[in-house]
Design a protein around this motif. Structure first.
Motif, PDB file in Angstrom:
ATOM      1  N   GLY A  77       5.782  15.261  -6.371  1.00  0.00           N
ATOM      2  CA  GLY A  77       4.454  15.718  -6.754  1.00  0.00           C
ATOM      3  C   GLY A  77       3.639  16.190  -5.563  1.00  0.00           C
ATOM      4  O   GLY A  77       3.971  15.920  -4.409  1.00  0.00           O
ATOM      5  N   ASP A  78       2.569  16.884  -5.865  1.00  0.00           N
ATOM      6  CA  ASP A  78       1.716  17.425  -4.806  1.00  0.00           C
ATOM      7  C   ASP A  78       0.916  16.343  -4.095  1.00  0.00           C
ATOM      8  O   ASP A  78       0.491  16.533  -2.958  1.00  0.00           O
ATOM      9  N   ALA A  79       0.680  15.239  -4.769  1.00  0.00           N
ATOM     10  CA  ALA A  79      -0.140  14.168  -4.191  1.00  0.00           C
ATOM     11  C   ALA A  79       0.545  12.823  -4.400  1.00  0.00           C
ATOM     12  O   ALA A  79       1.194  12.587  -5.424  1.00  0.00           O
ATOM     13  N   ALA A  80       0.413  11.955  -3.413  1.00  0.00           N
ATOM     14  CA  ALA A  80       0.989  10.609  -3.501  1.00  0.00           C
ATOM     15  C   ALA A  80      -0.130   9.598  -3.762  1.00  0.00           C
ATOM     16  O   ALA A  80      -1.255   9.779  -3.310  1.00  0.00           O
ATOM     17  N   TRP A  81       0.185   8.546  -4.470  1.00  0.00           N
ATOM     18  CA  TRP A  81      -0.801   7.536  -4.843  1.00  0.00           C
ATOM     19  C   TRP A  81      -0.186   6.147  -4.693  1.00  0.00           C
ATOM     20  O   TRP A  81       1.023   5.970  -4.709  1.00  0.00           O
ATOM     21  N   SER A  82      -1.052   5.171  -4.539  1.00  0.00           N
ATOM     22  CA  SER A  82      -0.609   3.778  -4.446  1.00  0.00           C
ATOM     23  C   SER A  82      -0.712   3.118  -5.819  1.00  0.00           C
ATOM     24  O   SER A  82      -1.401   3.626  -6.721  1.00  0.00           O
ATOM     25  N   LEU A  83      -0.055   1.995  -5.985  1.00  0.00           N
ATOM     26  CA  LEU A  83      -0.147   1.288  -7.251  1.00  0.00           C
ATOM     27  C   LEU A  83      -1.565   0.789  -7.512  1.00  0.00           C
ATOM     28  O   LEU A  83      -2.000   0.706  -8.659  1.00  0.00           O
ATOM     29  N   GLY A  84      -2.291   0.476  -6.436  1.00  0.00           N
ATOM     30  CA  GLY A  84      -3.691   0.087  -6.608  1.00  0.00           C
ATOM     31  C   GLY A  84      -4.512   1.237  -7.162  1.00  0.00           C
ATOM     32  O   GLY A  84      -5.362   1.048  -8.045  1.00  0.00           O
ATOM     33  N   GLU A  85      -4.269   2.445  -6.660  1.00  0.00           N
ATOM     34  CA  GLU A  85      -4.979   3.622  -7.167  1.00  0.00           C
ATOM     35  C   GLU A  85      -4.563   3.932  -8.606  1.00  0.00           C
ATOM     36  O   GLU A  85      -5.391   4.334  -9.429  1.00  0.00           O
ATOM     37  N   TYR A  86      -3.289   3.730  -8.883  1.00  0.00           N
ATOM     38  CA  TYR A  86      -2.813   3.942 -10.250  1.00  0.00           C
ATOM     39  C   TYR A  86      -3.514   2.985 -11.214  1.00  0.00           C
ATOM     40  O   TYR A  86      -3.987   3.394 -12.287  1.00  0.00           O
ATOM     41  N   ALA A  87      -3.599   1.715 -10.841  1.00  0.00           N
ATOM     42  CA  ALA A  87      -4.271   0.731 -11.691  1.00  0.00           C
ATOM     43  C   ALA A  87      -5.731   1.115 -11.923  1.00  0.00           C
ATOM     44  O   ALA A  87      -6.242   0.990 -13.044  1.00  0.00           O
ATOM     45  N   ALA A  88      -6.396   1.588 -10.873  1.00  0.00           N
ATOM     46  CA  ALA A  88      -7.796   1.984 -11.000  1.00  0.00           C
ATOM     47  C   ALA A  88      -7.936   3.160 -11.959  1.00  0.00           C
ATOM     48  O   ALA A  88      -8.901   3.226 -12.743  1.00  0.00           O
ATOM     49  N   ALA A 145       6.333  22.418  -6.401  1.00  0.00           N
ATOM     50  CA  ALA A 145       5.297  23.367  -6.807  1.00  0.00           C
ATOM     51  C   ALA A 145       5.711  24.802  -6.501  1.00  0.00           C
ATOM     52  O   ALA A 145       5.442  25.721  -7.286  1.00  0.00           O
ATOM     53  N   ARG A 146       6.367  25.012  -5.360  1.00  0.00           N
ATOM     54  CA  ARG A 146       6.811  26.371  -5.027  1.00  0.00           C
ATOM     55  C   ARG A 146       7.857  26.868  -6.013  1.00  0.00           C
ATOM     56  O   ARG A 146       7.824  28.038  -6.426  1.00  0.00           O
ATOM     57  N   LEU A 147       8.774  26.014  -6.413  1.00  0.00           N
ATOM     58  CA  LEU A 147       9.808  26.434  -7.355  1.00  0.00           C
ATOM     59  C   LEU A 147       9.220  26.786  -8.719  1.00  0.00           C
ATOM     60  O   LEU A 147       9.591  27.801  -9.322  1.00  0.00           O
ATOM     61  N   ILE A 148       8.324  25.962  -9.213  1.00  0.00           N
ATOM     62  CA  ILE A 148       7.822  26.180 -10.569  1.00  0.00           C
ATOM     63  C   ILE A 148       6.620  27.119 -10.607  1.00  0.00           C
ATOM     64  O   ILE A 148       6.169  27.505 -11.683  1.00  0.00           O
ATOM     65  N   GLY A 149       6.111  27.475  -9.436  1.00  0.00           N
ATOM     66  CA  GLY A 149       5.051  28.466  -9.375  1.00  0.00           C
ATOM     67  C   GLY A 149       3.695  27.989  -9.831  1.00  0.00           C
ATOM     68  O   GLY A 149       2.835  28.783 -10.232  1.00  0.00           O
ATOM     69  N   ARG A 150       3.456  26.703  -9.764  1.00  0.00           N
ATOM     70  CA  ARG A 150       2.173  26.117 -10.157  1.00  0.00           C
ATOM     71  C   ARG A 150       2.060  24.739  -9.551  1.00  0.00           C
ATOM     72  O   ARG A 150       3.054  24.160  -9.100  1.00  0.00           O
ATOM     73  N   PRO A 151       0.853  24.171  -9.530  1.00  0.00           N
ATOM     74  CA  PRO A 151       0.735  22.791  -9.061  1.00  0.00           C
ATOM     75  C   PRO A 151       1.512  21.839  -9.973  1.00  0.00           C
ATOM     76  O   PRO A 151       1.683  22.110 -11.165  1.00  0.00           O
ATOM     77  N   GLU A 206       0.825  -1.207   0.000  1.00  0.00           N
ATOM     78  CA  GLU A 206       0.000   0.000   0.000  1.00  0.00           C
ATOM     79  C   GLU A 206       0.861   1.260   0.000  1.00  0.00           C
ATOM     80  O   GLU A 206       0.365   2.365   0.242  1.00  0.00           O
ATOM     81  N   GLY A 207       2.164   1.095  -0.249  1.00  0.00           N
ATOM     82  CA  GLY A 207       3.058   2.246  -0.294  1.00  0.00           C
ATOM     83  C   GLY A 207       2.618   3.252  -1.344  1.00  0.00           C
ATOM     84  O   GLY A 207       1.972   2.909  -2.331  1.00  0.00           O
ATOM     85  N   ARG A 208       3.006   4.502  -1.128  1.00  0.00           N
ATOM     86  CA  ARG A 208       2.555   5.575  -2.000  1.00  0.00           C
ATOM     87  C   ARG A 208       3.741   6.263  -2.677  1.00  0.00           C
ATOM     88  O   ARG A 208       4.847   6.293  -2.151  1.00  0.00           O
ATOM     89  N   VAL A 209       3.476   6.806  -3.870  1.00  0.00           N
ATOM     90  CA  VAL A 209       4.502   7.458  -4.684  1.00  0.00           C
ATOM     91  C   VAL A 209       4.045   8.883  -4.992  1.00  0.00           C
ATOM     92  O   VAL A 209       2.990   9.073  -5.596  1.00  0.00           O
ATOM     93  N   ALA A 210       4.831   9.861  -4.593  1.00  0.00           N
ATOM     94  CA  ALA A 210       4.508  11.266  -4.894  1.00  0.00           C
ATOM     95  C   ALA A 210       5.255  11.670  -6.166  1.00  0.00           C
ATOM     96  O   ALA A 210       6.202  12.454  -6.132  1.00  0.00           O
ATOM     97  N   SER A 211       4.835  11.118  -7.278  1.00  0.00           N
ATOM     98  CA  SER A 211       5.540  11.363  -8.537  1.00  0.00           C
ATOM     99  C   SER A 211       5.103  12.683  -9.158  1.00  0.00           C
ATOM    100  O   SER A 211       4.091  13.278  -8.788  1.00  0.00           O
ATOM    101  N   ALA A 212       5.886  13.122 -10.134  1.00  0.00           N
ATOM    102  CA  ALA A 212       5.571  14.311 -10.915  1.00  0.00           C
ATOM    103  C   ALA A 212       6.055  14.080 -12.335  1.00  0.00           C
ATOM    104  O   ALA A 212       6.785  13.115 -12.605  1.00  0.00           O
ATOM    105  N   ALA A 213       5.668  14.952 -13.238  1.00  0.00           N
ATOM    106  CA  ALA A 213       6.088  14.814 -14.628  1.00  0.00           C
ATOM    107  C   ALA A 213       7.555  15.208 -14.779  1.00  0.00           C
ATOM    108  O   ALA A 213       8.060  16.079 -14.070  1.00  0.00           O
ATOM    109  N   ARG A 214       8.228  14.575 -15.705  1.00  0.00           N
ATOM    110  CA  ARG A 214       9.622  14.938 -15.977  1.00  0.00           C
ATOM    111  C   ARG A 214       9.737  16.431 -16.289  1.00  0.00           C
ATOM    112  O   ARG A 214      10.696  17.095 -15.887  1.00  0.00           O
ATOM    113  N   ALA A 215       8.741  16.962 -16.990  1.00  0.00           N
ATOM    114  CA  ALA A 215       8.760  18.389 -17.325  1.00  0.00           C
ATOM    115  C   ALA A 215       8.683  19.267 -16.080  1.00  0.00           C
ATOM    116  O   ALA A 215       9.218  20.382 -16.080  1.00  0.00           O
TER     117      ALA A 215
END
Length: 284
Positions: free
Chosen positions: A197-208, A265-271, A164-173
């Motif tokens: 990333g601003d939000a973390a998700w689990s692999l189960g949530e990703y699959a859904a 998010a603070r560095l890039i000035g957007r979510p 149930e671990g979570r990943v706070a990923s973001a886009a490479r950009a």
């Protein structure tokens, strides 16, 4: 003085260069690449191309100039990166660069998994050099998962051993934009940024989410680490790299890639870019 991006023809490097060009004129940007031909399009836009390989200390000695602001993008040759990064650091110090920014990994010394070890050692080498530094401790990229969507869709499952671990990923950009900010702005010297990333998700949530956006039933198949390793090697992944993937999943289960500091998010000035957006773009 130039803003210098190493590994500039790679996936992250090209995005950093594009972001820089939105902030400064092309004649203020230089790139360090192994293959000059791959940077021909950059040269055509007025960017200075410097040819050097992380393994070639002689070439690296000519890659930097006094006052340069340098982005050292970590290499991808796992097991060889400390020596390669150290060569870049030594060349940057000898040249007298004004800033050395480095793309490490989320958590720094607290990232207690195999893939992080070379990043920790590199950061210490930067500190030992005495150079003004900026540590960009990048979390996971959305693309680490979305590039595997054809396989996921083919098998109808996301396979992992992260619980149930979570990943706070973001886009490479998103990470590229952060690098451009610290290379062109002020107040970033001798600073450490925990980027995620601003939000973390689990692999189960990703699959859904993949299921919802693709219209196909996609499950999360949780397997034991040894079974995960067997599946990966059976699919043709080299055993050493497969072991690293399994080790990362164990780290995810321990929460090592779940941190949401808000620095990105603070560095890039957007979510940051939501993972749902990345999935949708990859499926389009």
């Amino acid at each position: 003085m130039s803003i210098v991006v190493t590994a500039a023809t790679g996936a992250l490097g090209r995005l950093v260069v594009e972001d820089l060009l939105e902030r400064v004129p092309a004649d203020q940007v230089a790139v360090v690449v192994r293959d000059e031909a791959k940077a021909a399009d950059l040269a055509a836009r007025g960017i200075e191309v410097r040819v050097a390989d992380y393994d070639d200390r002689a070439a690296l000695a000519r890659a930097f100039e006094p006052g340069d602001r340098v982005l050292l993008i970590s290499g991808n040759e796992i097991g060889r990166r400390v020596a390669q990064h150290t060569a870049v650091i030594d060349a940057a110090k000898a040249a007298g660069v004004a800033q050395l920014a480095y793309t490490g990994i989320l958590g720094g010394p607290e990232a207690d998994f195999e893939l992080a070890a070379e990043h920790t050692t590199t950061e210490q080498a930067v500190l030992d050099s005495g150079l003004p530094y900026t540590f960009l401790r990048n979390g996971w990229y959305h693309e680490n998962y979305t590039r595997e969507l054809p396989t996921v869709l083919g098998h109808g499952a996301v396979v992992g051993s992260a619980g149930e671990g979570r990943v706070a990923s973001a886009a490479r950009a998103d990470y590229a934009a952060a690098a451009a900010v610290v290379l062109t702005g002020e107040g970033h010297l001798n600073r450490i940024y925990e980027l995620s990333g601003d939000a973390a998700w689990s692999l189960g949530e990703y699959a859904a989410e993949v299921s919802a956006l693709s219209g196909k039933e996609i499950a999360y198949a949780e397997v034991a680490p040894d079974e995960h390793l067997r599946i990966l090697t059976g699919a043709g992944v080299p055993e050493g790299f497969a072991a690293i993937i399994v080790d990362v999943d164990a780290a995810i289960e321990r929460g090592r890639l779940a941190g949401t500091s808000g620095d990105l998010a603070r560095l890039i000035g957007r979510p940051t870019t939501p993972v749902t957006e990345a999935i949708g773009a990859a499926l389009a």
